[in-house]
Design a protein around this motif. Structure first.
Motif, PDB file in Angstrom:
ATOM      1  N   VAL A  61       0.767  -1.049   0.063  1.00 32.73           N
ATOM      2  CA  VAL A  61      -0.098   0.019   0.148  1.00 32.73           C
ATOM      3  C   VAL A  61       0.520   1.129   0.125  1.00 32.73           C
ATOM      4  O   VAL A  61       1.878   1.199   0.852  1.00 32.73           O
ATOM      5  CB  VAL A  61      -0.936  -0.185   0.831  1.00 32.73           C
ATOM      6  CG1 VAL A  61      -2.200   1.555   1.436  1.00 32.73           C
ATOM      7  CG2 VAL A  61      -1.940  -0.872   0.916  1.00 32.73           C
ATOM      8  N   GLU A  62       0.625   1.548  -1.091  1.00 33.77           N
ATOM      9  CA  GLU A  62       1.152   3.580  -1.083  1.00 33.77           C
ATOM     10  C   GLU A  62       1.012   4.276   0.384  1.00 33.77           C
ATOM     11  O   GLU A  62       0.309   3.931   1.309  1.00 33.77           O
ATOM     12  CB  GLU A  62       0.923   4.385  -2.017  1.00 33.77           C
ATOM     13  CG  GLU A  62       1.235   5.109  -2.433  1.00 33.77           C
ATOM     14  CD  GLU A  62       1.369   6.058  -3.768  1.00 33.77           C
ATOM     15  OE1 GLU A  62       1.738   7.367  -3.837  1.00 33.77           O
ATOM     16  OE2 GLU A  62       0.106   6.363  -4.454  1.00 33.77           O
ATOM     17  N   THR A  99      -0.091 -14.115  -9.990  1.00 30.89           N
ATOM     18  CA  THR A  99      -0.863 -13.083 -10.438  1.00 30.89           C
ATOM     19  C   THR A  99      -1.027 -11.511 -10.550  1.00 30.89           C
ATOM     20  O   THR A  99      -0.042 -11.715  -8.818  1.00 30.89           O
ATOM     21  CB  THR A  99      -2.518 -13.220 -10.554  1.00 30.89           C
ATOM     22  OG1 THR A  99      -2.662 -13.514  -8.415  1.00 30.89           O
ATOM     23  CG2 THR A  99      -2.765 -15.389 -10.903  1.00 30.89           C
ATOM     24  N   ILE A 100      -1.207 -10.386 -10.773  1.00 33.38           N
ATOM     25  CA  ILE A 100      -1.076  -9.086 -10.008  1.00 33.38           C
ATOM     26  C   ILE A 100      -2.239  -8.455 -10.267  1.00 33.38           C
ATOM     27  O   ILE A 100      -3.136  -8.521 -11.051  1.00 33.38           O
ATOM     28  CB  ILE A 100       0.333  -8.571 -11.056  1.00 33.38           C
ATOM     29  CG1 ILE A 100       1.469  -9.490 -11.340  1.00 33.38           C
ATOM     30  CG2 ILE A 100       0.331  -6.971 -10.680  1.00 33.38           C
ATOM     31  CD1 ILE A 100       2.314  -8.640 -12.310  1.00 33.38           C
ATOM     32  N   LEU A 116       5.288   0.813 -14.174  1.00 29.72           N
ATOM     33  CA  LEU A 116       5.443  -0.419 -12.664  1.00 29.72           C
ATOM     34  C   LEU A 116       4.971  -1.867 -13.632  1.00 29.72           C
ATOM     35  O   LEU A 116       5.768  -2.208 -13.126  1.00 29.72           O
ATOM     36  CB  LEU A 116       3.979  -0.070 -12.594  1.00 29.72           C
ATOM     37  CG  LEU A 116       3.459  -0.840 -11.577  1.00 29.72           C
ATOM     38  CD1 LEU A 116       4.308  -0.619  -9.792  1.00 29.72           C
ATOM     39  CD2 LEU A 116       1.729  -0.691 -10.818  1.00 29.72           C
ATOM     40  N   PHE A 117       4.284  -1.897 -15.176  1.00 31.39           N
ATOM     41  CA  PHE A 117       4.581  -3.252 -15.751  1.00 31.39           C
ATOM     42  C   PHE A 117       5.989  -3.823 -15.808  1.00 31.39           C
ATOM     43  O   PHE A 117       6.124  -4.879 -15.853  1.00 31.39           O
ATOM     44  CB  PHE A 117       3.402  -3.779 -16.355  1.00 31.39           C
ATOM     45  CG  PHE A 117       1.753  -3.453 -15.839  1.00 31.39           C
ATOM     46  CD1 PHE A 117       1.682  -4.870 -16.127  1.00 31.39           C
ATOM     47  CD2 PHE A 117       1.560  -2.928 -15.150  1.00 31.39           C
ATOM     48  CE1 PHE A 117       0.052  -5.571 -15.312  1.00 31.39           C
ATOM     49  CE2 PHE A 117       0.491  -3.342 -14.210  1.00 31.39           C
ATOM     50  CZ  PHE A 117      -0.478  -4.230 -14.803  1.00 31.39           C
ATOM     51  N   SER A 139      -8.416   3.717  -7.629  1.00 36.06           N
ATOM     52  CA  SER A 139      -8.476   3.832  -5.477  1.00 36.06           C
ATOM     53  C   SER A 139      -8.358   5.397  -5.796  1.00 36.06           C
ATOM     54  O   SER A 139      -8.621   6.003  -6.171  1.00 36.06           O
ATOM     55  CB  SER A 139      -6.466   2.905  -5.568  1.00 36.06           C
ATOM     56  OG  SER A 139      -6.854   3.702  -4.435  1.00 36.06           O
ATOM     57  N   GLN A 140      -8.707   5.728  -4.171  1.00 36.57           N
ATOM     58  CA  GLN A 140      -9.605   7.072  -3.725  1.00 36.57           C
ATOM     59  C   GLN A 140      -7.905   7.788  -3.513  1.00 36.57           C
ATOM     60  O   GLN A 140      -8.105   8.401  -2.994  1.00 36.57           O
ATOM     61  CB  GLN A 140     -10.118   7.071  -2.808  1.00 36.57           C
ATOM     62  CG  GLN A 140     -12.036   6.446  -3.201  1.00 36.57           C
ATOM     63  CD  GLN A 140     -12.534   7.708  -4.293  1.00 36.57           C
ATOM     64  OE1 GLN A 140     -12.186   8.545  -3.667  1.00 36.57           O
ATOM     65  NE2 GLN A 140     -13.122   6.891  -5.071  1.00 36.57           N
ATOM     66  N   LYS A 141      -7.660   6.307  -2.653  1.00 36.00           N
ATOM     67  CA  LYS A 141      -6.077   7.123  -2.150  1.00 36.00           C
ATOM     68  C   LYS A 141      -4.635   7.227  -2.840  1.00 36.00           C
ATOM     69  O   LYS A 141      -3.547   7.153  -2.197  1.00 36.00           O
ATOM     70  CB  LYS A 141      -5.777   6.909  -0.885  1.00 36.00           C
ATOM     71  CG  LYS A 141      -7.338   7.450   0.161  1.00 36.00           C
ATOM     72  CD  LYS A 141      -7.130   6.994   0.966  1.00 36.00           C
ATOM     73  CE  LYS A 141      -7.676   8.095   2.120  1.00 36.00           C
ATOM     74  NZ  LYS A 141      -8.127   8.332   3.245  1.00 36.00           N
ATOM     75  N   GLY A 142      -4.115   6.438  -3.998  1.00 35.61           N
ATOM     76  CA  GLY A 142      -3.801   5.923  -4.394  1.00 35.61           C
ATOM     77  C   GLY A 142      -2.949   4.526  -4.567  1.00 35.61           C
ATOM     78  O   GLY A 142      -4.163   4.141  -5.758  1.00 35.61           O
ATOM     79  N   LEU A 143      -1.515   4.911  -4.832  1.00 36.36           N
ATOM     80  CA  LEU A 143      -1.338   3.002  -5.116  1.00 36.36           C
ATOM     81  C   LEU A 143      -1.580   1.671  -4.393  1.00 36.36           C
ATOM     82  O   LEU A 143      -0.889   1.786  -3.297  1.00 36.36           O
ATOM     83  CB  LEU A 143      -0.261   2.638  -6.178  1.00 36.36           C
ATOM     84  CG  LEU A 143       0.407   1.553  -7.204  1.00 36.36           C
ATOM     85  CD1 LEU A 143      -0.295   1.424  -8.230  1.00 36.36           C
ATOM     86  CD2 LEU A 143       1.032   2.149  -8.005  1.00 36.36           C
ATOM     87  N   ILE A 144      -2.258   0.777  -4.423  1.00 32.05           N
ATOM     88  CA  ILE A 144      -2.369  -0.800  -3.958  1.00 32.05           C
ATOM     89  C   ILE A 144      -1.930  -2.021  -5.236  1.00 32.05           C
ATOM     90  O   ILE A 144      -2.855  -1.938  -6.038  1.00 32.05           O
ATOM     91  CB  ILE A 144      -4.009  -0.886  -3.197  1.00 32.05           C
ATOM     92  CG1 ILE A 144      -3.835   0.652  -2.537  1.00 32.05           C
ATOM     93  CG2 ILE A 144      -3.419  -2.324  -3.059  1.00 32.05           C
ATOM     94  CD1 ILE A 144      -5.314   0.213  -1.818  1.00 32.05           C
TER      95      ILE A 144
END
Length: 351
Positions: A61-62, A99-100, A116-117, A139-144
């Protein structure tokens, strides 16, 4: 906070979910015999025949597990895969598929996700695993990031945390603590940058420590190394939360105690120098730092001669009965009870 030197930014809304998935997953190739069907259907199809299958999942989680102020997205993708594969190697198994899944906010353009990929794909190629599926959502808050790793081994090859016995030797791969000190250096430089954005840091003296934090590697060499030496570990765990924490996990699962020797801890010279500069106690950091992705395991006492002097392995202690406790033996020959003071995501989040 994302560094993007490419002026073109493509909004994810231009592609839609299925277009985005098709675009990003073009970088993945299938190479495992066990993969019958990868990405492109409702589910992947795998065939492990007569082998045992092992599965592990991690969530990143970012703002909790990574900071994009100094973590390049390509490195993040690579590290996310490594963290999961390390769990498979800790079972003495061979990883074969992942899996991603990602949740991403609209502040990320397509080009950022391509970076990222690219990291995911580089790690998948290096460790010879197939990417066989996953999910994307907003996402509401960034990168997960959530990655699930699958692997396999013969039934008699798999090693659990629960197999350590009295008088077994405690062994660790590589060196420990460097990833944590790399994080401290990056955090320090981030604060300097926030005060003076024109300041260009000279990080040459810390190159190994920073690499251990930003681009760690999983110990894909240990299974073959031990097989060649005709050594079978009795228990094993990967070092992601700190050495003392992992030793205590292993001892609890095996219902044993241990003696760990301070003067046997494998420490890199760059790590020792950085600890002195920060005025940190190197033993405390080595025991509690985390994110080393080395492997901690136990072997029978009679296998000592087989691994003695091996440059990849350090014997750091031994197992004793549970009622004797878990202790660190200091350089002054003082006995201190081992405590898990490693980083705890939930506690940090509640502060």
């Amino acid at each position: 906070m994302i560094e993007n030197k490419n002026p073109s930014k493509t909004a994810l809304s231009q592609l839609g979910e299925f277009g985005l998935i098709e675009h990003l997953t073009k970088v993945f190739e299938i190479g495992q015999d066990t993969t019958i069907k990868g990405i492109g259907d409702d589910a992947a199809v795998l065939d492990f025949k007569d082998k045992q299958t092992v599965v592990s999942t991690d969530l990143l989680v970012e703002g909790v597990h990574f900071d994009l102020a100094y973590m390049p997205l390509k490195h993040l993708g690579y590290k996310a895969v490594v963290a999961n594969l390390s769990d498979i190697y800790a079972m003495n198994a061979v990883p074969s598929q992942i899996t991603i899944s990602i949740a991403v906010s609209n502040r990320f353009p397509l080009e950022a996700l391509e970076e990222l990929f690219d990291g995911f794909a580089l790690a998948a190629k290096h460790y010879q695993v197939d990417v066989i599926g996953g999910d994307t959502t907003s996402s509401q808050k960034g990168l997960i990031i959530s990655i699930t790793a699958l692997g396999y081994a013969q039934e008699d090859e798999i090693v659990y945390r629960s197999g350590a016995g009295d008088k077994d030797l405690l062994v660790v791969t590589g060196d420990i603590g460097a990833a944590y000190m790399g994080l401290q250096i990056l955090e320090r430089e981030k604060q300097v940058f926030l005060v003076n954005p024109n300041n260009q840091p000279d990080l040459d003296a810390y190159s190994y420590l920073i690499e251990r934090q930003l681009k760690p590697e999983a110990r894909n060499d240990l299974k073959k190394l031990l097989a060649d030496l005709e050594v079978h570990p009795t228990s094993m765990i990967d070092i992601s939360d700190g050495l003392s924490s992992e030793i205590l996990h292993l001892c609890k699962q095996s219902q044993v105690g241990c003696k760990l020797y301070e003067d046997k801890l494998p420490l890199d010279p760059q790590f020792i120098n950085a600890c002195e500069e920060f005025q940190f106690d190197s033993t405390t950091i080595a025991l509690n730092g985390g994110e080393d992705y080395e492997l901690l395991f136990t072997i029978k006492m009679e296998d000592f001669e087989k691994i003695k002097g091996n440059p990849h392995l350090s014997i750091i202690g031994y197992i004793n009965p549970e009622d004797e406790g878990t202790h660190l033996i200091t350089r002054e020959n003082t006995q201190i009870a081992l405590k898990a003071r490693g980083w705890n995501a939930l506690e940090e989040d509640n502060d």
